[in-house]
Scaffold this active site. Structure first.
Site, PDB file in Angstrom:
ATOM      1  N   PHE A 155      24.003  39.753  44.060  1.00  7.19           N
ATOM      2  CA  PHE A 155      23.089  39.605  45.192  1.00  7.19           C
ATOM      3  C   PHE A 155      22.185  38.378  45.056  1.00  7.19           C
ATOM      4  CE2 PHE A 155      24.075  44.139  44.761  1.00  7.19           C
ATOM      5  CZ  PHE A 155      24.657  44.367  45.996  1.00  7.19           C
ATOM      6  N   ARG A 157      20.530  34.734  45.309  1.00  4.19           N
ATOM      7  CA  ARG A 157      20.454  33.774  46.406  1.00  4.19           C
ATOM      8  C   ARG A 157      20.371  32.385  45.816  1.00  4.19           C
ATOM      9  NH1 ARG A 157      15.007  36.230  48.356  1.00  4.19           N
ATOM     10  NH2 ARG A 157      14.917  36.233  46.103  1.00  4.19           N
ATOM     11  N   ASN A 212      25.527  41.817  53.312  1.00  2.95           N
ATOM     12  CA  ASN A 212      25.524  40.478  53.905  1.00  2.95           C
ATOM     13  C   ASN A 212      25.717  40.536  55.418  1.00  2.95           C
ATOM     14  OD1 ASN A 212      24.945  39.181  51.580  1.00  2.95           O
ATOM     15  ND2 ASN A 212      26.934  38.196  51.307  1.00  2.95           N
ATOM     16  N   GLY A 257      16.119  30.417  64.615  1.00  2.33           N
ATOM     17  CA  GLY A 257      16.512  29.070  64.217  1.00  2.33           C
ATOM     18  C   GLY A 257      17.944  28.754  64.599  1.00  2.33           C
ATOM     19  N   CYS A 264      28.339  32.458  51.823  1.00  2.00           N
ATOM     20  CA  CYS A 264      28.412  33.924  51.833  1.00  2.00           C
ATOM     21  C   CYS A 264      28.431  34.544  53.225  1.00  2.00           C
ATOM     22  CB  CYS A 264      27.279  34.487  51.001  1.00  2.00           C
ATOM     23  SG  CYS A 264      27.509  34.097  49.267  1.00  2.00           S
ATOM     24  N   LYS A 267      31.512  33.846  55.797  1.00  2.00           N
ATOM     25  CA  LYS A 267      32.836  34.331  55.360  1.00  2.00           C
ATOM     26  C   LYS A 267      32.827  35.844  55.109  1.00  2.00           C
ATOM     27  CE  LYS A 267      32.763  33.680  50.332  1.00  2.00           C
ATOM     28  NZ  LYS A 267      32.708  35.087  49.974  1.00  2.00           N
TER      29      LYS A 267
HETATM   30  P1  NAD Z   1      32.213  28.376  43.508  1.00  2.63           P
HETATM   31  O1  NAD Z   1      33.269  27.745  44.328  1.00  2.63           O
HETATM   32  O2  NAD Z   1      30.917  27.662  43.317  1.00  2.63           O
HETATM   33  O3  NAD Z   1      32.770  28.764  42.071  1.00  2.63           O
HETATM   34  C1  NAD Z   1      34.039  29.302  41.834  1.00  2.63           C
HETATM   35  C2  NAD Z   1      34.609  28.604  40.619  1.00  2.63           C
HETATM   36  O4  NAD Z   1      35.802  29.273  40.196  1.00  2.63           O
HETATM   37  C3  NAD Z   1      35.018  27.145  40.855  1.00  2.63           C
HETATM   38  O5  NAD Z   1      34.295  26.310  39.981  1.00  2.63           O
HETATM   39  C4  NAD Z   1      36.518  27.121  40.546  1.00  2.63           C
HETATM   40  O6  NAD Z   1      36.926  25.909  39.953  1.00  2.63           O
HETATM   41  C5  NAD Z   1      36.656  28.310  39.615  1.00  2.63           C
HETATM   42  N1  NAD Z   1      38.022  28.848  39.514  1.00  2.63           N
HETATM   43  C6  NAD Z   1      38.915  29.124  40.480  1.00  2.63           C
HETATM   44  N2  NAD Z   1      40.058  29.608  39.977  1.00  2.63           N
HETATM   45  C7  NAD Z   1      39.892  29.658  38.627  1.00  2.63           C
HETATM   46  C8  NAD Z   1      40.721  30.072  37.547  1.00  2.63           C
HETATM   47  N3  NAD Z   1      41.951  30.526  37.751  1.00  2.63           N
HETATM   48  N4  NAD Z   1      40.223  29.971  36.295  1.00  2.63           N
HETATM   49  C9  NAD Z   1      38.971  29.503  36.078  1.00  2.63           C
HETATM   50  N5  NAD Z   1      38.152  29.107  37.072  1.00  2.63           N
HETATM   51  C10 NAD Z   1      38.597  29.180  38.336  1.00  2.63           C
HETATM   52  O7  NAD Z   1      31.951  29.793  44.219  1.00  2.63           O
HETATM   53  P2  NAD Z   1      30.604  30.679  44.131  1.00  2.63           P
HETATM   54  O8  NAD Z   1      29.643  30.238  45.178  1.00  2.63           O
HETATM   55  O9  NAD Z   1      30.172  30.766  42.724  1.00  2.63           O
HETATM   56  O10 NAD Z   1      31.176  32.089  44.612  1.00  2.63           O
HETATM   57  C11 NAD Z   1      32.026  32.858  43.762  1.00  2.63           C
HETATM   58  C12 NAD Z   1      32.130  34.264  44.341  1.00  2.63           C
HETATM   59  O11 NAD Z   1      30.842  34.897  44.328  1.00  2.63           O
HETATM   60  C13 NAD Z   1      32.585  34.306  45.797  1.00  2.63           C
HETATM   61  O12 NAD Z   1      33.373  35.443  45.997  1.00  2.63           O
HETATM   62  C14 NAD Z   1      31.288  34.429  46.563  1.00  2.63           C
HETATM   63  O13 NAD Z   1      31.458  35.044  47.811  1.00  2.63           O
HETATM   64  C15 NAD Z   1      30.472  35.307  45.640  1.00  2.63           C
HETATM   65  N6  NAD Z   1      29.026  35.162  45.782  1.00  2.63           N
HETATM   66  C16 NAD Z   1      28.469  33.932  45.966  1.00  2.63           C
HETATM   67  C17 NAD Z   1      27.091  33.810  46.063  1.00  2.63           C
HETATM   68  C18 NAD Z   1      26.455  32.457  46.289  1.00  2.63           C
HETATM   69  O14 NAD Z   1      25.261  32.430  46.612  1.00  2.63           O
HETATM   70  N7  NAD Z   1      27.165  31.348  46.123  1.00  2.63           N
HETATM   71  C19 NAD Z   1      26.262  34.935  45.951  1.00  2.63           C
HETATM   72  C20 NAD Z   1      26.853  36.182  45.732  1.00  2.63           C
HETATM   73  C21 NAD Z   1      28.236  36.279  45.648  1.00  2.63           C
END
Ligand code: NAD
Length: 434
Positions: A155, A157, A212, A257, A264, A267
């Protein structure tokens, strides 16, 4: 506390913060990323993303030898008994989540697990993905190594990720065994979380999608209210304040806004809608939430057009491209869509963002990228404020007025004071404030 060996697969916004914070609370963590550029950067002490405080925490825990980096899951699973899956789950054109990264990581985990392992689903995924991971690992594992599947949605941010991780308002653990529950409780024990909610696997997965989607709905709700306010000359910020004072409603996420963006909300909203239909129930409220959100961007451009009559040949200064302040993340940022729409009508765009310009560069075609806000507003017919960076509130607007061709401010985030802007001689328009 017993220090655990943890492997985090995926070192992006979630994985790197998760791994670093787990190291900070005393565990031994290896963060894996198969992107060679990301891995090289991390190995050489460079942080590939902007997240306040992360740089310092990574350095500190690398020096303590609690945090290391690798490129292959085989390296990660040499010692770890807990493996987090934190890879991306990007949207596909039909709105469903692309689970190919999750599937391939599951196969690799199956191949390299050595002893009992807790496999933690940290990425945001549609309900029943945990079961699919479980089947995949069972099918592909080479030896008869036992494992348990846990869903532990994140969760945090962006912008306050470290604080959110280290001081969570809740930790959700979707588990199938007491053994895995105990390991996860021990792992997080140093956080002294206010509440650890233990559920079944599928409920934990739905908690994330539903949370979300609910927050996105709140944003679209107040944006719809703001449109009514504009039509009658009311002030949506006052309406939001009045609504938010009701504890059943709450004040957060009631800011009119240009709508939500980021990796997040857009998608997850679409993926939740998609999975609902696939399961046999059309959660079509979510389609409207998306439509309202996109409508805000169109409405914003129309407001500029209305003020300037013709956009062709006009110069628009865009302040802010990140989807929100304190991050360099521009994924699904409303600003990128708005810039496209302005350009498609023949407007010239001059842009400044304090942090996100590098990440935005591949998306910006024929845009003049400026070194500061004052350069961006030079000769502009309109200043479009698209990300509520605090520094934009502190700019010298008297100077800005003198630099612009016409003193028009379109505040897409309602972050400036209308009375003050009017006093300075601007034609100021916010969202939902007539
Ligand atoms: P991101 O794209 O920043 O990071 C994902 C990473 O995984 C990338 O660096 C990629 O190179 C790596 N990767 C992909 N395949 C791989 C493999 N086979 N081996 C090793 N590394 C691999 O994405 P993110 O923003 O960190 O989001 C990741 C997940 O968390 C998503 O499902 C997203 O919805 C969820 N999430 C994101 C947030 C946010 O604020 N960004 C918050 C909560 C949940």
């Amino acid at each position: 506390m017993k220090s655990q060996h943890v492997c985090v697969v995926g070192s992006g916004y979630v994985g790197l913060v998760t791994g670093t914070c787990l190291a900070e609370i005393g565990h031994h963590v290896i963060c894996i990323d198969n992107d060679p550029a990301k891995y090289e950067a991390l190995k050489n002490g460079r942080i590939p993303i902007y997240e306040p405080g992360l740089d310092r925490l990574v350095k500190k825990n690398v020096a303590r030898k609690r945090l290391s980096f690798g490129q292959w899951i085989s390296e990660g699973l040499k010692e770890a008994s807990i493996v987090f899956i934190a890879v991306g789950t990007p949207p596909q054109p039909d709105g469903s989540a692309d689970l190919t990264y999750i599937e391939s990581v599951s196969r690799e985990i199956a191949e390299h697990m050595k002893a009992y392992t807790v496999v933690v689903e940290k990425s945001t995924v549609p309900v029943e993905t945990g079961e699919q991971i479980e089947h995949t690992i069972t099918r592909y594992k080479r030896k008869d190594v036992p494992f348990d599947m846990v869903s532990n949605p994140e969760f945090l941010r962006e912008g306050t990720a470290i604080e959110d991780f280290l001081h969570p308002d809740r930790i959700v653990l979707g588990v199938k065994s007491k053994r895995a529950e105990k390991i996860m409780r021990d792992l997080y024990a140093p956080l002294k979380a206010k509440r650890i909610l233990v559920t079944d696997l599928k409920s934990a997965e739905i908690i994330k999608h539903a949370s979300n989607s609910f927050l996105a709905t709140k944003i679209s709700f107040i944006n719809s209210v703001s449109r009514i306010c504009e039509l009658v000359g009311a002030d949506a910020t006052q309406v939001a304040e009045g609504m938010g004072l009701d504890p059943r409603i709450g004040a957060s996420f009631l800011h009119p806004g240009i709508g939500f963006g980021g990796f997040c909300f857009p998608k997850d909203l679409e993926a939740f809608h998609y999975i609902s239909k696939k399961l046999g129930y059309d959660f079509d409220l979510l389609a409207v939430v998306k439509e309202v959100n996109e409508g805000q961007r169109i409405h914003f451009v129309k407001k500029i057009e209305k003020a300037l009559w013709v956009l062709k040949g006009k110069t628009i200064a865009v302040l802010g491209v990140a989807f929100k302040p304190h991050t360099d993340d521009v994924r699904f940022a409303p600003a990128l869509d708005i810039i496209d729409r302005l350009q498609s009508q023949g407007a010239r765009v001059q842009i400044f963002d304090p942090i996100a310009l590098e990440k935005a560069a591949p998306h910006l075609k024929n845009v003049t990228v400026c070194e500061n806000a004052y350069d961006a507003v030079k000769g502009a017919d309109c200043l479009a404020l698209l990300t509520e960076w605090p520094e934009f509130k502190r700019l010298n607007y008297k100077r800005i007025k003198n630099l612009m061709t016409t003193p028009l401010i379109m505040d897409g985030r309602n972050c400036l004071d209308p009375a003050q802007m009017k006093k300075l001689g601007f034609d100021y328009q916010g969202m939902g404030r007539s």
